[in-house]
Scaffold this motif. Structure first.
Motif, PDB file in Angstrom:
ATOM      1  N   LEU A  37       0.828  -1.199   0.000  1.00 17.74           N
ATOM      2  CA  LEU A  37       0.000   0.000   0.000  1.00 17.74           C
ATOM      3  C   LEU A  37       0.868   1.258   0.000  1.00 17.74           C
ATOM      4  N   PRO A  38       0.481   2.284  -0.738  1.00 19.51           N
ATOM      5  CA  PRO A  38       1.247   3.537  -0.768  1.00 19.51           C
ATOM      6  C   PRO A  38       1.268   4.197   0.611  1.00 19.51           C
ATOM      7  N   GLU A  39       2.330   4.909   0.864  1.00 24.19           N
ATOM      8  CA  GLU A  39       2.455   5.640   2.115  1.00 24.19           C
ATOM      9  C   GLU A  39       1.559   6.881   2.107  1.00 24.19           C
ATOM     10  N   ILE A  40       1.100   7.256   3.275  1.00 24.85           N
ATOM     11  CA  ILE A  40       0.332   8.477   3.451  1.00 24.85           C
ATOM     12  C   ILE A  40       1.248   9.520   4.093  1.00 24.85           C
ATOM     13  N   LYS A  45      -2.132  13.024   6.431  1.00 23.66           N
ATOM     14  CA  LYS A  45      -2.654  12.562   7.719  1.00 23.66           C
ATOM     15  C   LYS A  45      -3.335  13.712   8.470  1.00 23.66           C
ATOM     16  N   TYR A 203      -6.637   6.744   7.150  1.00 25.97           N
ATOM     17  CA  TYR A 203      -5.309   6.580   6.547  1.00 25.97           C
ATOM     18  C   TYR A 203      -5.303   5.326   5.671  1.00 25.97           C
ATOM     19  N   LYS A 204      -5.815   4.242   6.209  1.00 27.67           N
ATOM     20  CA  LYS A 204      -5.819   2.973   5.484  1.00 27.67           C
ATOM     21  C   LYS A 204      -6.790   3.032   4.299  1.00 27.67           C
ATOM     22  N   SER A 207      -5.117   4.953   1.541  1.00 31.03           N
ATOM     23  CA  SER A 207      -4.010   4.163   1.009  1.00 31.03           C
ATOM     24  C   SER A 207      -4.513   3.069   0.074  1.00 31.03           C
ATOM     25  N   LYS A 210      -5.644   4.663  -3.198  1.00 28.86           N
ATOM     26  CA  LYS A 210      -4.482   4.952  -4.040  1.00 28.86           C
ATOM     27  C   LYS A 210      -3.967   3.690  -4.720  1.00 28.86           C
ATOM     28  N   LYS A 211      -3.932   2.590  -3.971  1.00 29.44           N
ATOM     29  CA  LYS A 211      -3.466   1.314  -4.539  1.00 29.44           C
ATOM     30  C   LYS A 211      -4.368   0.886  -5.688  1.00 29.44           C
TER      31      LYS A 211
END
Length: 217
Positions: A37-40, A45, A203-204, A207, A210-211
């Motif tokens: 998963l891409p970072e946030i 945040k 956040y998840k 993410s 984005k994925k």
């Protein structure tokens, strides 16, 4: 005889019977919400913390209707996921229709055409391919009731050679769905995320969005 049925009236049992839909038991079937998963960023945040605070504060005054959930929660998530920018584009209130020739229960010899109709709240597309179906409900609406409706829309995907994903949400709870179309369509669900945990689970959610956006690019 033509019978028109609204998509929101369906149950999982109906979809399994009419379309051969079944839920995958393979843990590797839907790993997109778990792996790589891409970072946030810290700035993202901070923004998501504000989205969570906004939602909970607005909810204190009155239960949020569907349009308010889209405004306060969904729109910021789509923005952070990059779905308002090329190569993606957004369609709202997209009409779908599924027709099927079935045998009438009352008269076996009478052929009946059944048409399923509905409107997708938000559809994210990329080069005419359905990427993500979003079904947004009012606050306190059970996601268990929204999942069959989302699956119905997913079954209407005009590109059966590609998987299609869905996000169902009611402002405070979020869940992803993956469907592989075909003669025997198969689906799986992600874990359910909620705003009522100490950690900000948006956040998840972002993410994962984005994925999914990276899959067809």
């Amino acid at each position: 005889m033509v019978q028109v049925i609204q998509a929101q009236n369906f149950t999982l049992a109906y979809l399994k019977k009419k379309f051969g839909l079944h839920q995958s038991e393979d843990e590797q079937f839907f790993t997109e919400w778990l792996e790589f998963l891409p970072e946030i960023s810290e700035l993202e945040k901070q923004y998501l913390n504000r989205v969570k605070t906004n939602y909970l504060n607005v909810l204190e005054n009155a239960p949020l209707l569907e349009e308010a959930v889209k405004l306060v929660v969904l729109s910021p998530l789509l923005d952070l996921a990059g779905f308002y920018l090329p190569p993606f584009y957004i369609a709202t209130e997209e009409s779908i229709e599924i027709s099927e020739e079935i045998i009438s229960d009352r008269e076996i010899t009478e052929e009946t055409k059944e048409i399923i109709k509905g409107r997708i709240d938000v559809l994210v597309l990329q080069d005419k391919l359905w990427l993500l179906i979003i079904e947004s409900k009012r606050a306190n609406f059970s996601l268990a009731k929204a999942i069959p409706q989302a699956l119905t829309y997913m079954l209407a995907n005009p590109q059966p050679n590609y998987p299609v994903y869905s996000l169902v949400l009611n402002g405070e709870d979020f869940q992803f769905i993956k469907l592989i179309p075909g003669d025997k369509p198969m689906y799986a669900l992600s874990e359910r995320f909620t705003l009522y945990r100490r950690e900000n689970e948006l956040y998840k959610v972002v993410s994962i969005l984005k994925k999914l956006g990276q899959i067809l690019i």
